[in-house]
Design a protein around this motif. Structure first.
Motif, short mmCIF file in Angstrom:
data_model
loop_
_atom_site.label_atom_id
_atom_site.label_comp_id
_atom_site.label_asym_id
_atom_site.label_seq_id
_atom_site.Cartn_x
_atom_site.Cartn_y
_atom_site.Cartn_z
N GLY A 1 39.72 -17.54 25.65
CA GLY A 1 39.06 -18.72 24.61
C GLY A 1 38.23 -18.34 23.53
N GLY B 1 40.92 -17.61 31.45
CA GLY B 1 40.82 -18.61 30.01
C GLY B 1 39.67 -18.00 29.38
N ALA B 2 38.47 -17.54 29.60
CA ALA B 2 37.46 -17.40 29.47
C ALA B 2 37.91 -16.65 28.32
N ILE C 1 40.18 -17.12 21.08
CA ILE C 1 41.21 -17.70 20.17
C ILE C 1 39.68 -18.84 19.22
N GLY C 2 38.61 -18.96 20.16
CA GLY C 2 37.25 -19.50 19.28
C GLY C 2 36.76 -19.00 19.02
N THR D 1 36.79 -23.04 31.79
CA THR D 1 37.31 -24.04 32.71
C THR D 1 39.29 -23.97 32.91
N ALA D 2 39.29 -24.44 32.21
CA ALA D 2 40.45 -25.07 32.04
C ALA D 2 41.18 -23.83 32.82
N GLY E 1 35.13 -21.92 22.84
CA GLY E 1 36.97 -21.04 23.33
C GLY E 1 35.76 -20.74 24.47
N ALA E 2 35.39 -19.48 24.87
CA ALA E 2 34.95 -19.12 26.42
C ALA E 2 35.19 -20.17 27.41
N ILE F 1 35.78 -23.44 27.40
CA ILE F 1 37.15 -24.42 27.00
C ILE F 1 37.81 -23.82 28.38
N GLY F 2 37.98 -22.41 27.90
CA GLY F 2 39.33 -21.10 28.74
C GLY F 2 38.77 -21.47 29.45
#
Length: 85
Positions: free
Chosen positions: A39, A35-36, A42-43, A66-67, A60-61, A63-64
């Motif tokens: 993210g 995810g990091a 993409i971020g 964490t998700a 992005g890292a 949020i990604g």
């Protein structure tokens, strides 16, 4: 400064690759790494449209990651529940 976002994304991808190669890594950790990395990329792409690539990659890292950790934990819980049934 122009090379910071690609270097950040590369560092996240390499750390994720290292974690994914470890057989003992948890699903939560693997999910966070994937995810990091995703993210950050993409971020960074989204941030580039506003000339804030590094800020976008960092957000992005976070949020990604964490998700990914949450999803990884849910997958691990689901596997444990299915094994117990």
């Amino acid at each position: 400064s122009r090379f910071l976002p690609p270097l950040l994304a590369l560092a996240l991808i390499l750390s994720g690759t290292n974690l994914l190669g470890c057989a003992n890594a948890s699903k939560t950790g693997k999910g966070a790494a994937i995810g990091a990395g995703a993210g950050a990329v993409i971020g960074g792409i989204i941030g580039k449209t506003q000339d804030k690539t590094a800020k976008g990659a960092i957000i992005g890292a976070a949020i990604g990651g964490t998700a990914g950790a949450i999803i990884g934990a849910l997958v691990h819980r689901s596997i444990d529940d299915n094994a117990a049934a």
